[in-house]
Design an enzyme around this catalytic site. Structure first.
Site: not given
Ligand code: GAR
Length: 298
Positions: A172, A174, A191, A233
């Site tokens: 999360l 940058l 994403h 993004d």
């Molecule tokens: C996932 O849904 C991913 O797409 C999102 O964080 C989650 C991580 O889940 N990423 C974002 O929102 C990036 N902008 P995880 O830790 O279980 O893989």
């Protein structure tokens, strides 16, 4: 940067060239009658840069399909391809990380996750990495954590691991410009929405799904995997999958549906990266060559 192939879009077959990393012997595949590239910059081991001759007047309707006949078949491309070294960046539970890691162990991804980078040393992803013997690096600099790294030190450390590709999986922070420049066309992010919708600063995790539902404008959502640039993004989109948004969905229900697709999609894309099945259209759009049907790009 690892091997890249350039696929000029919508031009005749005779104008297609496939350029591979000169360290790996494959050179441009051109018909003997074809003029040489206008310029071919001698790359450093981590960088390949090239330009193509492009004749806009000679566009054809099915240029992509014709083009592939000169790139070669999928089996040929995969022969002798080196296993890739992957770094994964996480901030949370790390379910995408686990999914890709399991795929590397099962042989579905031709690479190895050799290091994990996190800004949350106690997150689920970091715990999983330590359990599996994967080194964990802290980034960015965290107060009271002397082991955490500044951007330049992160780049130097990743170099020591000979990283080919960086996969952001719920990271999360940058990505600093130093890293983007050090790994051109080699960093991807997942994403949980169909970018460019519901993306940008502040859109992450559950906030994305809440926004999708609150908008009332979306009947479909799904994960996007895109290349990473200096902003949130906005990099080139490499792959997307669609899931329905139901009328009575909660954000949690939608998140679970999207996450399931994320796990599949990240494995598919990681496999394509590691097998060097990414082609770059003339206008800079990345495409994935199908493994089953090498004549098909998506
Ligand atoms: C996932 O849904 C991913 O797409 C999102 O964080 C989650 C991580 O889940 N990423 C974002 O929102 C990036 N902008 P995880 O830790 O279980 O893989």
């Amino acid at each position: 940067m690892e091997t890249q192939r350039l696929l000029p879009g919508f031009c005749s077959a005779s104008q297609i060239q496939s350029i591979q990393n000169p360290n790996r012997t494959l050179l441009p595949t051109l018909p003997s009658s074809h003029p040489p590239p206008l310029s071919l910059r001698i790359p450093t081991p981590k960088e390949v840069s090239f330009k193509t001759i492009y004749y806009p007047k000679l566009r054809c309707r099915n240029g992509l399909r014709k083009a592939e006949s000169l790139i070669g078949n999928g089996e040929g491309l995969q022969t002798g391809i080196r296993r890739k070294n992957l770094a994964v960046f996480v901030s949370g539970g790390g379910s995408n990380f686990r999914s890709v890691h399991e795929a590397t162990l099962a042989g579905a991804v031709h690479g190895d996750i050799v290091v994990l980078v996190t800004n949350k040393p106690g997150c689920g992803g970091a715990v999983y990495a330590r359990d599996k013997g994967i080194p964990v690096i802290l980034f960015p600099k965290i107060k009271d954590q002397p082991d955490s790294l500044l951007a330049d030190d992160l780049v130097s450390t990743l170099r020591t691991y000979n990283i080919d590709f960086i996969l952001l999986a719920g990271f999360l922070k940058l990505i600093p410009v130093e890293l983007v420049q050090a790994y051109p066309r080699s960093i991807i992010n997942i994403h949980p929405s169909l970018l460019p919708a519901f993306g940008g600063k502040g859109y992450y995790g559950m906030k994305v799904h809440k926004a999708v539902i609150a908008s009332g404008a979306s009947r479909y959502s799904g994960p996007t995997i895109h290349y990473v640039d200096e902003q949130y993004d906005t990099g080139r989109i490499l792959a997307q999958r669609v899931v329905p948004v139901h009328a009575n969905d909660t954000a949690e229900e939608l998140a679970a549906r999207v996450l399931q697709k994320e796990h599949q999609l990240y494995v598919e894309v990681a496999a394509a990266l590691c097998e060097e099945r990414i082609a770059w259209r003339k206008d800079g759009v990345p495409l994935i060559q199908s493994k089953d049907n090498p004549n098909h790009y998506s």
